[in-house]
Design an enzyme around this catalytic site. Sequence first.
Site, short mmCIF file in Angstrom:
data_model
loop_
_atom_site.label_atom_id
_atom_site.label_comp_id
_atom_site.label_asym_id
_atom_site.label_seq_id
_atom_site.Cartn_x
_atom_site.Cartn_y
_atom_site.Cartn_z
N SER A 106 61.05 65.72 48.53
CA SER A 106 60.00 66.58 47.97
C SER A 106 59.24 67.26 49.10
O SER A 106 59.10 66.70 50.19
CB SER A 106 59.02 65.74 47.14
N TYR A 119 53.11 58.56 47.43
CA TYR A 119 54.20 59.50 47.13
C TYR A 119 54.56 60.33 48.36
O TYR A 119 55.74 60.43 48.73
CB TYR A 119 53.79 60.41 45.98
#
Length: 225
Positions: A106, A119
């Site tokens: 990501s 994250y």
Amino acid sequence: MKAVITGASSGIGASLPVRSHCYPLDVADAAALAAAAADFVARAGAPDRVIANAGISAGTLTQEAADLPVFERVFAVNVIGMVNTFAPFIGPMRTAGTGTLAGITSVAGIRGLPGSGAYSASKAAAITYLESLRGDLRGSGLKVVTVVPGYIETPLTAINRYRMPFILPVEEGARRIARIIESGTSYAVTPWQMAIVARAMRLLPNALFDVLASGAGRKPRGLRS
């Protein structure tokens, strides 16, 4: 084409219209993945593609004691789960002398985003891990592809309460990711607009990045998959 993909129950992985055999399991469970891999290889032989796509997300705050197990779970799925996914297939694929290992990371892993410590750190770790793996497998006939998506319409992004620039519909996101994997490139950001953003984020001085990031939207706390 024989492919293995994790995280195929929803989101990006569920958008691949192919004949499939399902193995319900937790990617953090190395033994379960090893058993599934052994069954797959026995049925079909070494895969041509292994795509580590499983991932979970959560807003986290280090000072909140309740978030410690969330940090642990996010790393278990997003980092160790990727290792567990690739590990049992590398031997058969090296014997075959061909194949691609692809990790879905990501743009959140490019710089640390406030409220997303677990994250962002897990995706940064995944990006670095894939780079190391690429070096480990150099000359083996296997390719390692690092896919770095921006925002894609999945359950992970559905709960975000902030603007998500250049967001892609899940089907289009899956198509673009598939093209990157098939190209065999070592590293690619999608969409191209986010590639520009990612490059700019890397170059920003810390003082300027901190000011800009402090005003960014934050993920809600609580695990999402």
